[in-house]
Scaffold this active site. Structure first.
Site, PDB file in Angstrom:
ATOM      1  CB  SER A  16      -0.879  -0.070   1.049  1.00  0.00           C
ATOM      2  OG  SER A  16      -1.293   1.201   1.411  1.00  0.00           O
ATOM      3  CD  GLU A  35      -2.224   5.246   4.603  1.00  0.00           C
ATOM      4  OE1 GLU A  35      -2.246   5.427   5.825  1.00  0.00           O
ATOM      5  OE2 GLU A  35      -2.414   6.400   3.939  1.00  0.00           O
ATOM      6  CE1 TYR A  57      -4.053  -1.513   5.773  1.00  0.00           C
ATOM      7  CE2 TYR A  57      -3.175   0.469   4.841  1.00  0.00           C
ATOM      8  CZ  TYR A  57      -3.818  -0.867   4.878  1.00  0.00           C
ATOM      9  OH  TYR A  57      -3.624  -1.245   3.425  1.00  0.00           O
TER      10      TYR A  57
HETATM   11  P1  NDP Z   1     -11.586  -4.605   1.871  1.00  0.00           P
HETATM   12  O1  NDP Z   1     -11.337  -4.034   3.351  1.00  0.00           O
HETATM   13  O2  NDP Z   1     -12.743  -4.390   1.002  1.00  0.00           O
HETATM   14  O3  NDP Z   1     -11.697  -6.167   1.975  1.00  0.00           O
HETATM   15  C1  NDP Z   1     -10.515  -6.904   2.847  1.00  0.00           C
HETATM   16  C2  NDP Z   1     -10.903  -8.320   2.674  1.00  0.00           C
HETATM   17  O4  NDP Z   1      -9.881  -9.066   3.794  1.00  0.00           O
HETATM   18  C3  NDP Z   1     -12.311  -8.972   2.893  1.00  0.00           C
HETATM   19  O5  NDP Z   1     -12.823  -9.826   2.121  1.00  0.00           O
HETATM   20  C4  NDP Z   1     -12.373  -9.380   4.394  1.00  0.00           C
HETATM   21  O6  NDP Z   1     -13.222 -10.555   4.810  1.00  0.00           O
HETATM   22  C5  NDP Z   1     -10.935 -10.130   4.337  1.00  0.00           C
HETATM   23  N1  NDP Z   1     -10.353 -10.257   5.836  1.00  0.00           N
HETATM   24  C6  NDP Z   1     -10.041  -9.470   6.577  1.00  0.00           C
HETATM   25  N2  NDP Z   1      -9.555 -10.129   7.701  1.00  0.00           N
HETATM   26  C7  NDP Z   1      -9.518 -11.538   7.413  1.00  0.00           C
HETATM   27  C8  NDP Z   1      -8.767 -12.529   7.954  1.00  0.00           C
HETATM   28  N3  NDP Z   1      -8.592 -12.615   9.235  1.00  0.00           N
HETATM   29  N4  NDP Z   1      -8.800 -13.802   7.456  1.00  0.00           N
HETATM   30  C9  NDP Z   1      -9.192 -13.714   5.951  1.00  0.00           C
HETATM   31  N5  NDP Z   1      -9.804 -12.691   5.407  1.00  0.00           N
HETATM   32  C10 NDP Z   1      -9.834 -11.615   5.887  1.00  0.00           C
HETATM   33  O7  NDP Z   1     -10.275  -4.290   1.256  1.00  0.00           O
HETATM   34  P2  NDP Z   1      -9.880  -3.868  -0.307  1.00  0.00           P
HETATM   35  O8  NDP Z   1     -10.517  -4.773  -1.080  1.00  0.00           O
HETATM   36  O9  NDP Z   1      -9.982  -2.272  -0.529  1.00  0.00           O
HETATM   37  O10 NDP Z   1      -8.374  -4.222  -0.277  1.00  0.00           O
HETATM   38  C11 NDP Z   1      -7.710  -5.325  -0.794  1.00  0.00           C
HETATM   39  C12 NDP Z   1      -6.069  -5.357  -0.370  1.00  0.00           C
HETATM   40  O11 NDP Z   1      -5.472  -4.397  -0.718  1.00  0.00           O
HETATM   41  C13 NDP Z   1      -6.064  -5.352   1.447  1.00  0.00           C
HETATM   42  O12 NDP Z   1      -4.993  -5.978   1.694  1.00  0.00           O
HETATM   43  C14 NDP Z   1      -5.717  -3.487   1.554  1.00  0.00           C
HETATM   44  O13 NDP Z   1      -5.101  -3.356   2.595  1.00  0.00           O
HETATM   45  C15 NDP Z   1      -4.859  -3.377   0.221  1.00  0.00           C
HETATM   46  N6  NDP Z   1      -4.887  -2.181  -0.214  1.00  0.00           N
HETATM   47  C16 NDP Z   1      -6.143  -1.513  -0.550  1.00  0.00           C
HETATM   48  C17 NDP Z   1      -6.047  -0.322  -1.335  1.00  0.00           C
HETATM   49  C18 NDP Z   1      -7.205   0.282  -1.801  1.00  0.00           C
HETATM   50  O14 NDP Z   1      -7.267   1.614  -2.070  1.00  0.00           O
HETATM   51  N7  NDP Z   1      -8.337  -0.174  -1.824  1.00  0.00           N
HETATM   52  C19 NDP Z   1      -4.687   0.314  -1.783  1.00  0.00           C
HETATM   53  C20 NDP Z   1      -3.671  -0.370  -1.220  1.00  0.00           C
HETATM   54  C21 NDP Z   1      -3.594  -1.767  -0.627  1.00  0.00           C
HETATM   55  P3  NDP Z   1     -14.732  -9.937   5.215  1.00  0.00           P
HETATM   56  O15 NDP Z   1     -15.408  -9.619   4.324  1.00  0.00           O
HETATM   57  O16 NDP Z   1     -15.066 -11.493   5.962  1.00  0.00           O
HETATM   58  O17 NDP Z   1     -14.382  -8.922   6.258  1.00  0.00           O
HETATM   59  P1  GDR Z   2      -6.671   5.759   3.458  1.00  0.00           P
HETATM   60  O1  GDR Z   2      -8.449   6.089   2.740  1.00  0.00           O
HETATM   61  O2  GDR Z   2      -6.629   5.972   4.891  1.00  0.00           O
HETATM   62  O3  GDR Z   2      -5.980   6.711   2.617  1.00  0.00           O
HETATM   63  O4  GDR Z   2      -6.522   4.096   3.076  1.00  0.00           O
HETATM   64  P2  GDR Z   2      -9.786   6.726   3.618  1.00  0.00           P
HETATM   65  O5  GDR Z   2     -10.431   6.916   2.420  1.00  0.00           O
HETATM   66  O6  GDR Z   2     -10.107   6.060   4.893  1.00  0.00           O
HETATM   67  O7  GDR Z   2      -8.817   8.129   3.970  1.00  0.00           O
HETATM   68  C1  GDR Z   2      -8.410   9.144   3.027  1.00  0.00           C
HETATM   69  C2  GDR Z   2      -7.993  10.485   3.387  1.00  0.00           C
HETATM   70  O8  GDR Z   2      -9.259  11.074   4.005  1.00  0.00           O
HETATM   71  C3  GDR Z   2      -9.297  11.553   4.932  1.00  0.00           C
HETATM   72  N1  GDR Z   2     -10.691  12.005   5.645  1.00  0.00           N
HETATM   73  C4  GDR Z   2     -11.480  11.013   5.968  1.00  0.00           C
HETATM   74  N2  GDR Z   2     -11.401   9.478   5.897  1.00  0.00           N
HETATM   75  C5  GDR Z   2     -12.191   8.802   6.264  1.00  0.00           C
HETATM   76  N3  GDR Z   2     -12.273   7.420   6.187  1.00  0.00           N
HETATM   77  N4  GDR Z   2     -13.671   9.415   6.823  1.00  0.00           N
HETATM   78  C6  GDR Z   2     -13.701  10.807   6.819  1.00  0.00           C
HETATM   79  O9  GDR Z   2     -14.688  11.257   7.296  1.00  0.00           O
HETATM   80  C7  GDR Z   2     -12.625  11.473   6.296  1.00  0.00           C
HETATM   81  N5  GDR Z   2     -12.351  13.048   6.584  1.00  0.00           N
HETATM   82  C8  GDR Z   2     -11.222  13.068   5.958  1.00  0.00           C
HETATM   83  C9  GDR Z   2      -8.147  10.727   5.954  1.00  0.00           C
HETATM   84  O10 GDR Z   2      -7.823  11.499   7.021  1.00  0.00           O
HETATM   85  C10 GDR Z   2      -7.382  10.319   4.967  1.00  0.00           C
HETATM   86  O11 GDR Z   2      -6.254  11.508   4.763  1.00  0.00           O
HETATM   87  C11 GDR Z   2      -6.973   3.556   2.240  1.00  0.00           C
HETATM   88  C12 GDR Z   2      -7.327   2.215   2.524  1.00  0.00           C
HETATM   89  O12 GDR Z   2      -7.966   1.241   1.522  1.00  0.00           O
HETATM   90  C13 GDR Z   2      -6.005   1.511   2.820  1.00  0.00           C
HETATM   91  O13 GDR Z   2      -6.311  -0.031   3.114  1.00  0.00           O
HETATM   92  C14 GDR Z   2      -5.031   1.407   1.729  1.00  0.00           C
HETATM   93  O14 GDR Z   2      -3.816   0.995   1.936  1.00  0.00           O
HETATM   94  C15 GDR Z   2      -4.901   2.764   1.428  1.00  0.00           C
HETATM   95  O15 GDR Z   2      -6.150   3.471   1.058  1.00  0.00           O
HETATM   96  C16 GDR Z   2      -4.009   3.094   0.047  1.00  0.00           C
END
Ligand code: NDP
Ligand code: GDR
Length: 325
Positions: free
Chosen positions: A125, A127, A149
């Site tokens: 990520s 992050e 995280y």
């Molecule tokens: P989501 O939060 O939408 O999905 C997370 C998934 O992980 C769900 O299917 C959840 O299952 C599963 N999970 C959580 N804990 C466990 C566990 N203990 N064992 C097995 N499965 C588990 O995430 P995203 O689809 O947005 O992201 C996918 C991956 O990419 C994550 O690793 C995230 O950190 C990473 N990532 C995401 C980004 C983004 O912008 N979306 C950017 C960079 C990295 P359940 O439905 O049961 O909760």
């Molecule tokens: P992020 O996504 O932390 O970048 O992680 P999120 O959308 O939660 O926050 C993005 C930015 O928005 C600001 N923010 C708020 N965020 C949330 N959730 N709710 C609010 O009300 C709000 N107001 C302002 C936050 O402070 C932050 O700066 C996501 C996740 O998908 C991670 O798992 C992944 O790795 C990274 O993106 C890349």
């Protein structure tokens, strides 16, 4: 040619659902690792659930991963499962470390034990860059995570590199910047904004409470980003890639774009609330996707504005139908 098979952890999540669609289109046998819940949460994969083989398992439980690999005999494993919400990682830092960090080692060790020829993708990520040491961020930018995280993802990233170097695994890590879609969890800021803007427009809410308006993110479309994951595992050699659009926008700009789609003046409805501020913030993320473009031939196809419009429209239509408006 024999049919390829893949095991996806996190298949019920946003990315898992798009990746499963892509792999099915490519003719894969798709296996999904799902953890036990008291309520089936297949909303994002309902339309394809008959085509997926589900295997019970949890990243907390090594034995379940070994069984899952034995049963699915995959050519490729996509490790998308994680505790992925940044604010939760301050409230549950140990669980976040156990799943988002050590869970990666469990999956890699299971692969080593069952079949070290399996190709592995780790969901790293942006992050990890946290308090950025360089602008824009590349594969060589040093990490400075700002949340439990982010720290856990740095561990997951380096253990993937280490298993590649120690055991010659075909293990790749995608350093993906934020990517969104109508399937994004409602707690993340993009979907929170589009959903509440749609509610306000339909008279179902009268305000939107958010945290930091100044944070800047490089937001792309999830459907584009899962293609990059797949492309990484099709390369002859494993490697790490930044996947991003190369453009950044503030949370305030996101709000403006979403409210504009509905002809609403955001200033009348948006309230800043300290509850949504983070103990340590990531102020600015912007990735340089040059390596992904040059090596994988990957490019994003959906712009930030198109994606926000897509999300607003999906939320508006769904809320309208749900409330029979
Ligand atoms: P989501 O939060 O939408 O999905 C997370 C998934 O992980 C769900 O299917 C959840 O299952 C599963 N999970 C959580 N804990 C466990 C566990 N203990 N064992 C097995 N499965 C588990 O995430 P995203 O689809 O947005 O992201 C996918 C991956 O990419 C994550 O690793 C995230 O950190 C990473 N990532 C995401 C980004 C983004 O912008 N979306 C950017 C960079 C990295 P359940 O439905 O049961 O909760
Ligand atoms: P992020 O996504 O932390 O970048 O992680 P999120 O959308 O939660 O926050 C993005 C930015 O928005 C600001 N923010 C708020 N965020 C949330 N959730 N709710 C609010 O009300 C709000 N107001 C302002 C936050 O402070 C932050 O700066 C996501 C996740 O998908 C991670 O798992 C992944 O790795 C990274 O993106 C890349």
């Amino acid at each position: 040619m024999t049919q390829k098979s893949a095991l996806i952890s996190g298949i019920t999540g946003q990315d898992g659902s798009y990746l499963a669609e892509l792999l099915l289109e490519q003719g894969y046998q798709v296996y999904g690792l799902v953890r036990r819940t008291s309520h089936i949460n297949f909303e994002r994969i309902r339309h394809i659930q008959d085509k997926i083989h589900f295997i019970p398992g949890d990243l907390a439980d090594l034995t379940s991963l070994i069984y899952a690999l034995r049963e699915s005999q995959p050519h490729e494993v996509y490790n998308l499962a994680a505790q992925s919400f940044v604010p939760t990682s301050w409230v549950q830092p140990i669980l976040t470390g156990d799943i988002t960090a050590i869970g990666v080692t469990r999956m890699l060790d299971a692969i080593r034990a069952v079949d070290p020829t399996i190709r592995f993708y780790q969901a790293s990520s942006s992050e990890m860059f946290g308090k950025v040491q360089e602008v824009p961020q590349t594969e060589r930018t040093p990490f400075y995570p700002r949340s439990p995280y982010g720290v856990a993802k740095v561990y997951g990233h380096w253990i993937t590199v280490n298993y590649r170097e120690s055991y010659n695994l075909h293990a790749s890590s995608g350093i993906l910047f934020n990517h969104e879609s109508p399937r994004r969890g409602l707690e993340f800021v993009t979907h929170k904004v589009t959903y509440n803007a749609a509610k306000i427009s339909l008279g179902l809410a009268n305000e939107l409470r958010v945290g930091n308006l100044d944070a800047q993110r490089d937001w792309g479309y999830a459907g584009d980003y899962v293609r990059a994951m797949w492309l990484m595992l099709q390369q002859p050699t494993p490697d790490d890639y930044v996947v991003a659009t190369g453009k950044t926008h503030s949370v305030q700009r996101l709000i403006e774009v979403a409210f504009d789609c509905l002809d609403l003046d955001w200033r009348r409805y948006v309230v800043q609330d300290a509850k949504f501020m983070r103990p340590a913030e990531v102020d600015l993320l912007i990735g340089n996707p040059e390596k992904a473009r040059a090596v994988l031939g990957w490019e994003p196809t959906v712009t930030f504005e198109q994606m926000i419009e897509m999300m607003v429209k999906a939320d508006y239509d769904q809320l309208k139908a749900e409330h029979q408006l």
